[in-house]
Every structure is written in structure tokens, then in C-alpha cells.
Write an enzyme that holds these catalytic residues in place. Structure first.
Site, short mmCIF file in Angstrom:
data_model
loop_
_atom_site.label_atom_id
_atom_site.label_comp_id
_atom_site.label_asym_id
_atom_site.label_seq_id
_atom_site.Cartn_x
_atom_site.Cartn_y
_atom_site.Cartn_z
CB SER A 145 -0.89 0.22 1.25
OG SER A 145 -1.77 1.34 1.25
CE1 TYR A 159 -3.27 -2.50 4.94
CE2 TYR A 159 -2.65 -0.50 4.56
CZ TYR A 159 -3.09 -1.47 4.04
OH TYR A 159 -3.44 -1.85 2.65
#
Ligand SMILES: NC(=O)c1ccc[n+]([C@@H]2O[C@H](COP(=O)([O-])OP(=O)(O)OC[C@H]3O[C@@H](n4cnc5c(N)ncnc54)[C@H](OP(=O)(O)O)[C@@H]3O)[C@@H](O)[C@H]2O)c1
Length: 183
Positions: free
Chosen positions: A89, A105
């Protein structure tokens, strides 16, 4: 017909990774591995960060792609110009980090990004091309209803990048549209 075979696995379970590698060994080779499984703990704020969320995010987002790729490397090495795509990401980009949010994350995806560089160095020599890719902001359970991209569009973009991928591109960080992202 009969060409799709589904093998379920919890990527955070080392024993299941070993069992999958053993089952797949009979097939002789693998041409493509896409490490896509991921988790995002939402609503994290400074002061309430939890050790278990960090550990689980790290196990699934960072450790699992490394361990699964390691376990399947012998099969990939026998594949035809094999490729490994690690779905990461933009939130894992250290260069673009600006605020304290989705920290478990972001930290785990940054670790995955380092894993991609290390794997690319090791496996490039065996003819396996490893890259990191950001799918865009996609309307999935994780991305939510406000995300601009539909899953088929993100997937089509990533597959196009993958199809055109050459060994010289190993160890790079791409978005679904083929643009390169800063680490
Ligand atoms: N959506 C976005 O905007 C976006 C943006 C950037 C990056 N990404 C990345 O894209 C990838 C796919 O995300 P998504 O949007 O499809 O997320 P999602 O809707 O939350 O789906 C996550 C998928 O990962 C699987 N998974 C989670 N933990 C697993 C485990 N321990 N073992 C095996 N599978 C596991 C889930 O399987 P179950 O349903 O069986 O649990 C599910 O299929 C992830 O790596 C994510 O970080 C997504």
C-alpha cells in the site's frame, strides 16, 4: 475446465504454509505468486495503539508474504520467467508518511516493502522477478464505499503491469496504473 484448483490457507500459520508448499510440490513448478491477503485495523489513534493489533498486522501483512515466497521459491525457480507480486500500500511508503493513522497497517506494509527489496535481490538471481504493488484505493471491505476504484479496474491495471514486467524491474514499487511510487 478442471484447471482451477483452490487451496485455502491462513497465511499467518507457518504450518499451513509448509503444508501448502508440500501439496504444490507435486505440480513441479509455479509461474506466478500474488501475495494479496492483508488486514487493516481501523480507528487507531496515538495513545490507544494495541500490541496485539501490531503483532497481527505484522504477521499477516509483512511476515506471511516473506515466508510464503520463501517456501514456494523452489517451485517458482522452475517456473517460466516466474513473478511474485506483493500487494502492498501507498500507506506503507515512508517517504509519504505524514500523519499518525492506520499505524499498524502502515508500519507492517513498510516492513513488507523492505521484504520485497530483499526478496528481489535474492530471487532475481534465480530468474524470479519480485515487485511491490499498490492497487489504488479500491472499493472492497477494506477500502470502503468512498473508494474511487472498483476491484475489476484495480485488478486489470495490476495484471497489465504484471504482464509487461521484465526482470530488470524486480525490486520496484508500482501503482496499479504502472506509475512508480517512492519508498
Ligand atoms: N482496498 C484498498 O483500497 C487497498 C489499498 C491499498 C492496498 N490494499 C491491499 O490490497 C490487498 C487486498 O485488500 P482488500 O481491499 O481486498 O481487503 P479486504 O477486502 O479486507 O480483503 C482482505 C482479504 O485478505 C484475506 N486475509 C486476511 N487475513 C488472512 C489470512 N491470515 N490468511 C489468508 N487470507 C487472509 C481475507 O480473507 P477472508 O475474507 O477469508 O478473511 C480477504 O480475502 C491487501 O493486501 C491490502 O492491504 C488495498
Amino acid at each position: 475446465a478442471g484447471r482451477l484448483q483452490i487451496e485455502a490457507l491462513d497465511v499467518a500459520a507457518a504450518a499451513q504454509i509448509a503444508a501448502l508448499a508440500e501439496r504444490l510440490a507435486a505440480r513441479g513448478h509455479l509461474d506466478l505468486l500474488i501475495n494479496n491477503a492483508g488486514v487493516l485495523v481501523s480507528g487507531e489513534r496515538f495513545g490507544t495503539l494495541r500490541a496485539e493489533d501490531l503483532a497481527r498486522s505484522f504477521a499477516i501483512n509483512a511476515s506471511a508474504p516473506l515466508l510464503l515466497t520463501q517456501a514456494l521459491a523452489p517451485l517458482l525457480a522452475r517456473g517460466h520467467a516466474a513473478k511474485v507480486l506483493c500487494v502492498t500500500s501507498q500507506l506503507g511508503s515512508i517517504a509519504q508518511a505524514r500523519e499518525f493513522r492506520t499505524v499498524s497497517y502502515a508500519v507492517s506494509k513498510a516492513a513488507l516493502n523492505m521484504g520485497v527489496r530483499r526478496l528481489a535481490a535474492e530471487l532475481g538471481a534465480r530468474g524470479i522477478t519480485v515487485v511491490a504493488m499498490h492497487p489504488g484505493w479500491v472499493r472492497t471491505d477494506m477500502g470502503g464505499a468512498a473508494a474511487p476504484l472498483q476491484p475489476p479496474d484495480a485488478v486489470r491495471g495490476m495484471l497489465t503491469v504484471l504482464e509487461r514486467l521484465t526482470p530488470a524491474q524486480g525490486g520496484r514499487f508500482y501503482a496499479h496504473d504502472g506509475s512508480e511510487l517512492p519508498w
